[in-house]
Design an enzyme around this catalytic site. Structure first.
Site, mmCIF file in Angstrom:
data_model
loop_
_atom_site.group_PDB
_atom_site.id
_atom_site.type_symbol
_atom_site.label_atom_id
_atom_site.label_comp_id
_atom_site.label_asym_id
_atom_site.label_seq_id
_atom_site.Cartn_x
_atom_site.Cartn_y
_atom_site.Cartn_z
ATOM 1 N N GLU A 139 26.955 82.287 54.965
ATOM 2 C CA GLU A 139 25.792 81.873 54.155
ATOM 3 C C GLU A 139 26.179 81.681 52.683
ATOM 4 O O GLU A 139 25.405 81.960 51.764
ATOM 5 C CB GLU A 139 24.614 82.829 54.353
ATOM 6 C CG GLU A 139 24.167 82.802 55.823
ATOM 7 C CD GLU A 139 22.708 83.085 56.073
ATOM 8 O OE1 GLU A 139 21.909 83.005 55.148
ATOM 9 O OE2 GLU A 139 22.384 83.356 57.261
ATOM 10 N N SER B 7 27.489 74.169 59.042
ATOM 11 C CA SER B 7 28.928 74.024 58.813
ATOM 12 C C SER B 7 29.601 73.215 59.910
ATOM 13 O O SER B 7 29.118 73.129 61.044
ATOM 14 C CB SER B 7 29.599 75.396 58.777
ATOM 15 O OG SER B 7 28.981 76.214 57.833
ATOM 16 N N GLY C 39 40.531 108.968 55.646
ATOM 17 C CA GLY C 39 41.991 108.975 55.805
ATOM 18 C C GLY C 39 42.387 108.350 57.132
ATOM 19 O O GLY C 39 41.808 107.352 57.544
ATOM 20 N N GLY C 40 43.314 108.987 57.829
ATOM 21 C CA GLY C 40 43.777 108.455 59.114
ATOM 22 C C GLY C 40 42.634 108.257 60.103
ATOM 23 O O GLY C 40 42.605 107.287 60.870
ATOM 24 N N GLN D 281 36.759 116.450 43.082
ATOM 25 C CA GLN D 281 36.177 115.350 42.307
ATOM 26 C C GLN D 281 36.675 113.989 42.788
ATOM 27 O O GLN D 281 35.962 112.993 42.689
ATOM 28 C CB GLN D 281 36.482 115.520 40.822
ATOM 29 C CG GLN D 281 35.564 116.537 40.166
ATOM 30 C CD GLN D 281 35.628 116.497 38.654
ATOM 31 O OE1 GLN D 281 36.644 116.103 38.084
ATOM 32 N NE2 GLN D 281 34.570 116.923 38.001
ATOM 33 N N ALA E 68 22.745 75.420 62.386
ATOM 34 C CA ALA E 68 24.054 74.771 62.495
ATOM 35 C C ALA E 68 24.235 73.778 61.352
ATOM 36 O O ALA E 68 23.765 72.642 61.420
ATOM 37 C CB ALA E 68 24.170 74.070 63.853
HETATM 38 N N1 CAA Z 1 16.873 75.167 46.596
HETATM 39 C C1 CAA Z 1 16.311 73.928 46.559
HETATM 40 N N2 CAA Z 1 17.035 72.782 46.538
HETATM 41 C C2 CAA Z 1 18.375 72.901 46.523
HETATM 42 C C3 CAA Z 1 19.021 74.152 46.544
HETATM 43 C C4 CAA Z 1 18.221 75.303 46.589
HETATM 44 N N3 CAA Z 1 18.771 76.543 46.634
HETATM 45 N N4 CAA Z 1 20.366 73.956 46.505
HETATM 46 C C5 CAA Z 1 20.540 72.628 46.480
HETATM 47 N N5 CAA Z 1 19.354 71.995 46.487
HETATM 48 C C6 CAA Z 1 19.097 70.566 46.454
HETATM 49 C C7 CAA Z 1 19.507 70.007 45.091
HETATM 50 O O1 CAA Z 1 18.458 70.070 44.166
HETATM 51 C C8 CAA Z 1 19.858 68.577 45.475
HETATM 52 O O2 CAA Z 1 18.663 67.835 45.617
HETATM 53 P P1 CAA Z 1 18.473 66.443 44.875
HETATM 54 O O3 CAA Z 1 19.395 65.520 45.616
HETATM 55 O O4 CAA Z 1 17.042 66.155 45.037
HETATM 56 O O5 CAA Z 1 18.912 66.651 43.459
HETATM 57 C C9 CAA Z 1 20.472 68.715 46.849
HETATM 58 O O6 CAA Z 1 19.959 69.916 47.411
HETATM 59 C C10 CAA Z 1 21.975 68.773 46.829
HETATM 60 O O7 CAA Z 1 22.336 69.895 46.030
HETATM 61 P P2 CAA Z 1 23.685 69.926 45.196
HETATM 62 O O8 CAA Z 1 23.833 68.665 44.425
HETATM 63 O O9 CAA Z 1 23.715 71.213 44.463
HETATM 64 O O10 CAA Z 1 24.757 69.889 46.405
HETATM 65 P P3 CAA Z 1 26.293 70.197 46.385
HETATM 66 O O11 CAA Z 1 26.936 69.278 47.350
HETATM 67 O O12 CAA Z 1 26.820 70.258 44.984
HETATM 68 O O13 CAA Z 1 26.376 71.641 47.096
HETATM 69 C C11 CAA Z 1 26.500 74.011 47.176
HETATM 70 C C12 CAA Z 1 25.868 72.771 46.556
HETATM 71 C C13 CAA Z 1 25.788 75.158 46.486
HETATM 72 C C14 CAA Z 1 27.970 74.124 46.939
HETATM 73 C C15 CAA Z 1 26.165 74.017 48.689
HETATM 74 O O14 CAA Z 1 26.951 73.064 49.368
HETATM 75 C C16 CAA Z 1 26.368 75.350 49.331
HETATM 76 O O15 CAA Z 1 25.499 76.211 49.239
HETATM 77 N N6 CAA Z 1 27.520 75.547 50.023
HETATM 78 C C17 CAA Z 1 27.713 76.710 50.843
HETATM 79 C C18 CAA Z 1 27.352 76.388 52.245
HETATM 80 C C19 CAA Z 1 26.700 77.529 52.930
HETATM 81 O O16 CAA Z 1 26.049 78.390 52.358
HETATM 82 N N7 CAA Z 1 26.829 77.517 54.219
HETATM 83 C C20 CAA Z 1 26.202 78.488 55.016
HETATM 84 C C21 CAA Z 1 26.497 78.218 56.408
HETATM 85 S S1 CAA Z 1 25.246 78.850 57.416
HETATM 86 C C22 CAA Z 1 25.736 80.321 57.971
HETATM 87 O O17 CAA Z 1 26.677 80.919 57.539
HETATM 88 C C23 CAA Z 1 24.704 80.813 58.919
HETATM 89 C C24 CAA Z 1 25.091 81.796 59.875
HETATM 90 O O18 CAA Z 1 25.027 81.524 61.046
HETATM 91 C C25 CAA Z 1 25.317 83.193 59.427
#
Ligand code: CAA
Length: 387
Positions: free
Chosen positions: A369, A129, A345-346, A285, A127
């Site tokens: 994700e 989002s 198709g349909g 084709q 959890a």
């Molecule tokens: N591996 C390791 N560390 C990571 C990382 C990774 N892949 N991505 C980020 N970090 C770390 C960064 O290094 C940073 O650490 P420091 O503070 O030490 O520098 C910290 O995390 C924050 O990272 P960012 O500064 O990059 O953070 P951001 O606010 O700019 O966000 C983003 C980055 C990629 C946009 C991120 O918010 C993101 O992935 N957003 C999408 C959200 C998402 O995928 N949600 C999935 C919901 S879950 C779901 O869908 C599950 C389900 O039930 C199916």
């Protein structure tokens, strides 16, 4: 016959066969009906647990199968090719909550939770989002305030896969609200269980696809979580979640390849049987080119997926590779299911054939994700990461 990436190892072949048999026996007979009724059957959790599919990446000491990532993804593709709803339950459970506890949990937390999670006695969920924090996950506002030996959590989590039936939910909440700690640092990861006072399952989403996978909101109303349920450092939960999402995204990529393959298989059979203009439509084709494009993209997506998985198991930084695999695979699923509906198709537009379900199920792989746009951001950022 579709080109595959590599010769499977003995173990991979065995797991693939096991997954294929399981999917045909336990999933295929019910998939369309459960989708139609938008109903989740909790019995599948026990059955998946019995064959070891809920502990695929856990070491044997925790009663897991201790598999390489590629082998796990091969099994996931087989399940997804039959039912994407079952595949997402498996992907989330194996990639997110169990892995977060294994990587960041204390010995006590691992001993308490991992074995029953591997056996399918406890189902996991993730959890992150919230209604106002989707792509910008670090903007989450669920508060966690320390109170003696407990943390008090207040807020709403959204889009929680399996959330209504999960026994162990890893929930991210803001532990440090000081101005200078806002953002990604100052978020904790909490082990939440439904028996905690103040835990409520909220709205169940009425979705386009994955209709037999329950997606819900969770409401934490002053929920009291024992400090023993904090994962690792209470301010590093966001980083833990991001690190775990790399593997999570591989699971979704495998799911997407499974859906795409199912669409191709259905289309190939249909094109051999369906006759128009005095010939099976595969003689034209216009149809052959669609099947060729589908098959090519599936092979490319699978190759990218397994390259990322192998790099992950070598301990490489796979942030970019996981995003590439998820981006390409999910767009492949959308492309292939769209082509499949067109070939039918349909008949592709109605529920008599499964391609209508595949088409609806494929869409979410471009959203959850991390949307395709977020994957492109991650990929692009990595291009400059070492400047
Ligand atoms: N591996 C390791 N560390 C990571 C990382 C990774 N892949 N991505 C980020 N970090 C770390 C960064 O290094 C940073 O650490 P420091 O503070 O030490 O520098 C910290 O995390 C924050 O990272 P960012 O500064 O990059 O953070 P951001 O606010 O700019 O966000 C983003 C980055 C990629 C946009 C991120 O918010 C993101 O992935 N957003 C999408 C959200 C998402 O995928 N949600 C999935 C919901 S879950 C779901 O869908 C599950 C389900 O039930 C199916």
């Amino acid at each position: 016959m579709t080109w595959t990436l590599h010769d499977l190892t003995e173990e991979q072949r065995e797991i693939q066969g096991l997954a294929r048999d399981f999917a045909q026996r336990e999933v295929a007979p019910y998939a369309a009906e459960l989708d139609h009724e938008s109903r989740f059957d909790p019995a599948i959790v026990k059955k998946l647990g019995e064959v070891g599919f809920l502990g695929m990446l856990l070491p044997e000491e925790y009663e897991g199968l201790g598999l390489e990532t590629s082998t796990y993804l091969i099994a996931l593709e087989e399940i997804a090719a039959v039912d994407a709803s079952t595949a997402v339950l498996m992907s989330v459970h194996n990639s997110l909550p169990t892995q977060m506890i294994l990587r960041f949990g204390s010995t006590e937390q691992k001993d308490r939770l991992l074995r029953p999670m591997a056996r399918g006695e406890l189902l996991g969920a993730f959890a992150l989002s919230e209604p106002e924090a989707g792509s910008d996950a670090a903007a989450l506002t669920t508060q966690a305030v320390r109170d003696g030996d407990d943390w008090i959590l207040t807020g709403t989590k959204s889009w929680v896969t399996s959330g209504s039936h999960a026994d162990v939910i890893i929930a991210m909440a803001r532990t440090d609200t000081r101005e200078e700690r806002k953002g990604a640092r100052g978020i904790g990861a909490f082990i939440v269980t439904p028996d905690l006072p103040g835990f409520h399952v909220g709205k169940k989403e009425d979705k386009l696809g994955l209709r037999s996978s329950p997606t819900v909101q969770l409401n934490f109303d002053g929920m009291r979580v024992p400090a023993a349920n904090v994962l690792g450092d209470p301010h590093l939960g966001f980083v833990y979640a991001m690190k775990s999402l790399d593997a999570g995204r591989l699971g979704i990529a495998a799911q997407a390849i499974g859906i795409a393959r199912a669409a191709l298989d259905a289309s190939t059979s249909y094109a051999a049987e369906r006759r128009q203009f005095d010939a099976p439509i595969r003689d034209f084709q216009a149809i052959q080119f669609k099947l060729a494009d589908m098959s090519t993209r599936i092979s490319a997506g699978r190759a990218l997926l397994h390259l990322a998985a192998q790099a992950k198991d070598r301990g490489a930084n796979v942030k970019q590779a996981c995003s590439m695999a998820k981006l390409f695979a999910s767009e492949t699923a959308m492309f292939c299911t769209n082509q499949a509906v067109q070939i039918f198709g349909g008949y592709g537009y109605v529920k008599d054939y499964p391609v209508e379900r595949y088409f609806r199920d494929a869409k979410v792989t471009e959203i959850y994700e991390g949307t395709s746009e977020i994957q492109r951001i991650v990929i692009a950022r990595e291009l400059y990461a070492h400047d």
